[in-house]
Write a protein that holds these residues in place. Sequence first.
Motif, PDB file in Angstrom:
ATOM      1  N   GLN A 280       0.846  -1.192   0.000  1.00  0.00           N
ATOM      2  CA  GLN A 280       0.000   0.000   0.000  1.00  0.00           C
ATOM      3  C   GLN A 280       0.881   1.241   0.000  1.00  0.00           C
ATOM      4  O   GLN A 280       1.817   1.349   0.786  1.00  0.00           O
ATOM      5  CB  GLN A 280      -0.907   0.005   1.223  1.00  0.00           C
ATOM      6  CG  GLN A 280      -1.814   1.214   1.269  1.00  0.00           C
ATOM      7  CD  GLN A 280      -2.716   1.228   2.495  1.00  0.00           C
ATOM      8  OE1 GLN A 280      -2.902   0.221   3.158  1.00  0.00           O
ATOM      9  NE2 GLN A 280      -3.276   2.385   2.783  1.00  0.00           N
ATOM     10  N   VAL A 281       0.545   2.187  -0.892  1.00  0.00           N
ATOM     11  CA  VAL A 281       1.326   3.426  -0.970  1.00  0.00           C
ATOM     12  C   VAL A 281       0.485   4.679  -0.708  1.00  0.00           C
ATOM     13  O   VAL A 281       1.014   5.777  -0.642  1.00  0.00           O
ATOM     14  CB  VAL A 281       2.038   3.553  -2.341  1.00  0.00           C
ATOM     15  CG1 VAL A 281       3.074   2.452  -2.505  1.00  0.00           C
ATOM     16  CG2 VAL A 281       1.049   3.537  -3.488  1.00  0.00           C
ATOM     17  N   GLY A 282      -0.842   4.511  -0.568  1.00  0.00           N
ATOM     18  CA  GLY A 282      -1.675   5.667  -0.297  1.00  0.00           C
ATOM     19  C   GLY A 282      -3.131   5.295  -0.110  1.00  0.00           C
ATOM     20  O   GLY A 282      -3.516   4.132  -0.274  1.00  0.00           O
ATOM     21  N   PHE A 283      -3.938   6.305   0.247  1.00  0.00           N
ATOM     22  CA  PHE A 283      -5.376   6.099   0.411  1.00  0.00           C
ATOM     23  C   PHE A 283      -6.088   7.438   0.257  1.00  0.00           C
ATOM     24  O   PHE A 283      -5.475   8.504   0.343  1.00  0.00           O
ATOM     25  CB  PHE A 283      -5.698   5.475   1.777  1.00  0.00           C
ATOM     26  CG  PHE A 283      -5.404   6.386   2.935  1.00  0.00           C
ATOM     27  CD1 PHE A 283      -6.388   7.197   3.468  1.00  0.00           C
ATOM     28  CD2 PHE A 283      -4.141   6.434   3.498  1.00  0.00           C
ATOM     29  CE1 PHE A 283      -6.111   8.043   4.540  1.00  0.00           C
ATOM     30  CE2 PHE A 283      -3.847   7.263   4.569  1.00  0.00           C
ATOM     31  CZ  PHE A 283      -4.847   8.074   5.086  1.00  0.00           C
ATOM     32  N   SER A 284      -7.397   7.372   0.014  1.00  0.00           N
ATOM     33  CA  SER A 284      -8.227   8.576  -0.023  1.00  0.00           C
ATOM     34  C   SER A 284      -9.677   8.182   0.241  1.00  0.00           C
ATOM     35  O   SER A 284     -10.044   7.010   0.142  1.00  0.00           O
ATOM     36  CB  SER A 284      -8.113   9.302  -1.367  1.00  0.00           C
ATOM     37  OG  SER A 284      -8.671   8.527  -2.408  1.00  0.00           O
ATOM     38  N   PHE A 285     -10.489   9.181   0.586  1.00  0.00           N
ATOM     39  CA  PHE A 285     -11.903   8.988   0.859  1.00  0.00           C
ATOM     40  C   PHE A 285     -12.690  10.002   0.047  1.00  0.00           C
ATOM     41  O   PHE A 285     -12.296  11.165  -0.037  1.00  0.00           O
ATOM     42  CB  PHE A 285     -12.227   9.245   2.338  1.00  0.00           C
ATOM     43  CG  PHE A 285     -11.555   8.300   3.284  1.00  0.00           C
ATOM     44  CD1 PHE A 285     -12.170   7.126   3.640  1.00  0.00           C
ATOM     45  CD2 PHE A 285     -10.312   8.592   3.817  1.00  0.00           C
ATOM     46  CE1 PHE A 285     -11.561   6.250   4.522  1.00  0.00           C
ATOM     47  CE2 PHE A 285      -9.690   7.729   4.705  1.00  0.00           C
ATOM     48  CZ  PHE A 285     -10.322   6.549   5.055  1.00  0.00           C
TER      49      PHE A 285
ATOM     50  N   VAL B  98     -17.463  14.289  -3.963  1.00  0.00           N
ATOM     51  CA  VAL B  98     -16.236  14.962  -4.368  1.00  0.00           C
ATOM     52  C   VAL B  98     -15.057  14.087  -3.943  1.00  0.00           C
ATOM     53  O   VAL B  98     -15.007  13.650  -2.795  1.00  0.00           O
ATOM     54  CB  VAL B  98     -16.122  16.356  -3.704  1.00  0.00           C
ATOM     55  CG1 VAL B  98     -14.840  17.052  -4.088  1.00  0.00           C
ATOM     56  CG2 VAL B  98     -17.332  17.200  -4.050  1.00  0.00           C
ATOM     57  N   PRO B  99     -14.117  13.814  -4.854  1.00  0.00           N
ATOM     58  CA  PRO B  99     -12.961  13.007  -4.457  1.00  0.00           C
ATOM     59  C   PRO B  99     -12.152  13.716  -3.378  1.00  0.00           C
ATOM     60  O   PRO B  99     -11.933  14.927  -3.447  1.00  0.00           O
ATOM     61  CB  PRO B  99     -12.131  12.885  -5.737  1.00  0.00           C
ATOM     62  CG  PRO B  99     -13.032  13.296  -6.848  1.00  0.00           C
ATOM     63  CD  PRO B  99     -14.068  14.195  -6.255  1.00  0.00           C
ATOM     64  N   GLY B 100     -11.736  12.960  -2.382  1.00  0.00           N
ATOM     65  CA  GLY B 100     -10.913  13.526  -1.324  1.00  0.00           C
ATOM     66  C   GLY B 100      -9.454  13.576  -1.744  1.00  0.00           C
ATOM     67  O   GLY B 100      -9.052  12.976  -2.735  1.00  0.00           O
ATOM     68  N   GLN B 101      -8.661  14.306  -0.986  1.00  0.00           N
ATOM     69  CA  GLN B 101      -7.232  14.417  -1.250  1.00  0.00           C
ATOM     70  C   GLN B 101      -6.561  13.084  -0.957  1.00  0.00           C
ATOM     71  O   GLN B 101      -6.833  12.447   0.053  1.00  0.00           O
ATOM     72  CB  GLN B 101      -6.615  15.498  -0.373  1.00  0.00           C
ATOM     73  CG  GLN B 101      -5.126  15.652  -0.567  1.00  0.00           C
ATOM     74  CD  GLN B 101      -4.564  16.733   0.334  1.00  0.00           C
ATOM     75  OE1 GLN B 101      -5.258  17.314   1.133  1.00  0.00           O
ATOM     76  NE2 GLN B 101      -3.280  16.977   0.194  1.00  0.00           N
ATOM     77  N   ALA B 102      -5.680  12.659  -1.855  1.00  0.00           N
ATOM     78  CA  ALA B 102      -4.938  11.411  -1.648  1.00  0.00           C
ATOM     79  C   ALA B 102      -3.845  11.640  -0.610  1.00  0.00           C
ATOM     80  O   ALA B 102      -3.158  12.656  -0.626  1.00  0.00           O
ATOM     81  CB  ALA B 102      -4.329  10.934  -2.959  1.00  0.00           C
ATOM     82  N   HIS B 103      -3.720  10.704   0.294  1.00  0.00           N
ATOM     83  CA  HIS B 103      -2.659  10.717   1.297  1.00  0.00           C
ATOM     84  C   HIS B 103      -1.658   9.657   0.871  1.00  0.00           C
ATOM     85  O   HIS B 103      -2.020   8.501   0.685  1.00  0.00           O
ATOM     86  CB  HIS B 103      -3.205  10.420   2.690  1.00  0.00           C
ATOM     87  CG  HIS B 103      -4.248  11.410   3.113  1.00  0.00           C
ATOM     88  ND1 HIS B 103      -3.925  12.613   3.688  1.00  0.00           N
ATOM     89  CD2 HIS B 103      -5.592  11.394   3.011  1.00  0.00           C
ATOM     90  CE1 HIS B 103      -5.036  13.285   3.938  1.00  0.00           C
ATOM     91  NE2 HIS B 103      -6.062  12.562   3.536  1.00  0.00           N
ATOM     92  N   GLY B 104      -0.418  10.040   0.688  1.00  0.00           N
ATOM     93  CA  GLY B 104       0.574   9.134   0.119  1.00  0.00           C
ATOM     94  C   GLY B 104       0.587   9.331  -1.385  1.00  0.00           C
ATOM     95  O   GLY B 104       0.498  10.452  -1.875  1.00  0.00           O
ATOM     96  N   THR B 105       0.628   8.237  -2.120  1.00  0.00           N
ATOM     97  CA  THR B 105       0.689   8.291  -3.581  1.00  0.00           C
ATOM     98  C   THR B 105      -0.549   7.651  -4.177  1.00  0.00           C
ATOM     99  O   THR B 105      -0.923   6.546  -3.807  1.00  0.00           O
ATOM    100  CB  THR B 105       1.936   7.534  -4.090  1.00  0.00           C
ATOM    101  OG1 THR B 105       3.092   8.091  -3.470  1.00  0.00           O
ATOM    102  CG2 THR B 105       2.064   7.640  -5.592  1.00  0.00           C
ATOM    103  N   ALA B 106      -1.206   8.355  -5.107  1.00  0.00           N
ATOM    104  CA  ALA B 106      -2.337   7.787  -5.841  1.00  0.00           C
ATOM    105  C   ALA B 106      -1.794   7.116  -7.097  1.00  0.00           C
ATOM    106  O   ALA B 106      -1.014   7.717  -7.837  1.00  0.00           O
ATOM    107  CB  ALA B 106      -3.326   8.873  -6.208  1.00  0.00           C
TER     108      ALA B 106
END
Length: 83
Positions: free
Chosen positions: A44-49, A58-66
């Motif tokens: 796992q390199v990232g996540f978002s909500f 509305v797409p949330g900001q990616a934390h890590g790498t999308a």
Amino acid sequence: MKLKIMGAAIAAVCVATSAAMAMWPDTERMYEYTYYSDASKTTQVGFSFDQCINGYVVPGQAHGTATQYYTRTVIGQCPGYLY
């Protein structure tokens, strides 16, 4: 006897809930995205909500790498309910 009635009621609610989820258009569903480094989906390199803002998903900001390698899980409905 009471348990059989309760079991039947729970089964009916589960079927109704599944049918309701299948009828939601994707524009109303909110997802949690988990991003992975490659197609094996082991690192796992990232996540978002997704977020619900003024009744719109509305797409949330990616934390890590999308990345293009991800899984998504339904977390709610916009406007509406969170799970």
